[in-house]
Write an enzyme that holds these catalytic residues in place. Structure first.
Site, PDB file in Angstrom:
ATOM      1  CB  SER A 189      -5.735 -38.212  15.271  1.00 38.59           C
ATOM      2  OG  SER A 189      -6.501 -37.545  16.286  1.00 38.59           O
ATOM      3  CE1 TYR A 202      -9.524 -42.397  15.541  1.00 36.86           C
ATOM      4  CE2 TYR A 202      -8.714 -40.343  16.429  1.00 36.86           C
ATOM      5  CZ  TYR A 202      -8.940 -41.113  15.365  1.00 36.86           C
ATOM      6  OH  TYR A 202      -8.814 -40.421  14.259  1.00 36.86           O
TER       7      TYR A 202
END
Length: 315
Positions: A187, A200
């Site tokens: 990400s 995350y």
């Protein structure tokens, strides 16, 4: 030429050289087909099958379709059988390739024996470790995460453990054949100190460091292991936000990311995301992680998800 003049000339030359290299690297991102050409049979030459985790939706679904379009048979894994069967039929009808489905909830710890048994006799040429979850759709501080204890276990199982386990399952066959491709989806949040995405983004940092170490270990075996780190992609994970210059469709993202498969052990998958990464990395950490920025980011995500939800309900 006196010392000061020599120093200034040397400094100027170094700056020109530095930005020349930057420009060269950027041109590689702009023109991947020129710098990193792939033969038509590149992916099929790696093996007969591609395995895609989280293959029933979003980026995973797009990878499954694109790799099937390239001539590979595809295994898609996700937790909802109905969605898997529907996507499998679509891929088969569209491309004519074989599609296997494996139902697996990657937030659980006991799914991998069955997965390994189902994959045992397949010549797997490509693995896409795509599956991943957010602790919550709206970003929040760590201690404010709903059901925090469960969120920790679910995120680590799905985003961290699954990737390592799937590599353990597929790498031996690739090593024996001396070829293969592993794409690990990270990400863009992993490239900055992503406050209010702490759990995350940290899981995605593991994806990157593990992938880079694995590539160093197995590069000489003919295996490509690459991290792809997108920012905004319009998927369920992002609340199907409206596309723009930064937020792109999963299909467009996958097509451009596959063009960069030989561009190094990490890419951002698209030109706009690479540029965004450079911009964010140039902003001082104190600004990006400030309380004011956290509040603005949270409100921004809320508004975009609400707008996407409103569009869905009226369509």
């Amino acid at each position: 030429m006196d010392f000061m003049e020599l120093l200034l000339v040397s400094l100027g030359s170094a700056i020109v050289f530095y930005y020349g290299v930057k420009l060269l690297l950027f041109s590689k991102i702009l023109y991947p087909k020129l710098w990193f050409p792939l033969p038509k049979s590149f992916f099929t030459s790696m093996g007969e099958w591609a395995v895609v985790t989280g293959g029933s939706d979003g980026i995973g679904k797009a990878y499954a379709f694109e790799l099937a379009a390239q001539g590979m048979n595809v295994v898609i894994l996700s937790r909802t059988k109905e969605k898997l069967d529907k996507i499998a039929k679509e891929i088969g009808d569209t491309t004519g390739q074989k599609v296997k489905v494996i139902v697996a909830d990657f937030t659980e710890e006991t799914v991998f024996d069955e997965i390994e048994n189902n994959l045992m006799d397949l010549k797997i040429g490509v693995l896409v470790n795509n599956v991943g979850i957010l602790p919550t759709l709206i970003p929040s501080k760590f201690l404010e995460t709903p059901d925090l204890e469960k969120a920790i276990v679910r995120v680590i199982n799905c985003n961290v453990k699954t990737m390592a386990k799937m590599c353990r399952i597929t790498l031996p066959g690739m090593e024996n054949r001396g070829k293969g491709v592993i794409i690990n989806i990270s990400s863009g949040t992993a490239c900055v100190n992503a406050s209010i995405y702490s759990l995350y983004s940290s899981s995605k940092v593991f994806v990157e460091t593990f992938s880079q170490a694995l590539q160093a270990e197995y590069k000489d075996k003919g295996i490509i292991i690459q991290t792809v780190a997108p920012f905004g992609v319009s998927t369920n994970l992002s609340g199907y936000q409206r596309t723009n210059m930064v937020t792109i469709t999963a299909e467009d993202f996958v097509k451009t990311s596959l063009q960069h498969i030989r561009a190094g052990d990490k890419t951002y998958g698209s030109v706009c995301h690479a540029v965004l990464a450079w911009i964010l990395q140039s902003i001082p950490h104190q600004i990006l992680s400030s309380e004011a920025m956290q509040i603005r980011l949270k409100e921004y995500v809320k508004k975009r998800i609400a707008a996407a939800s409103a569009r869905t309900s009226t369509s």
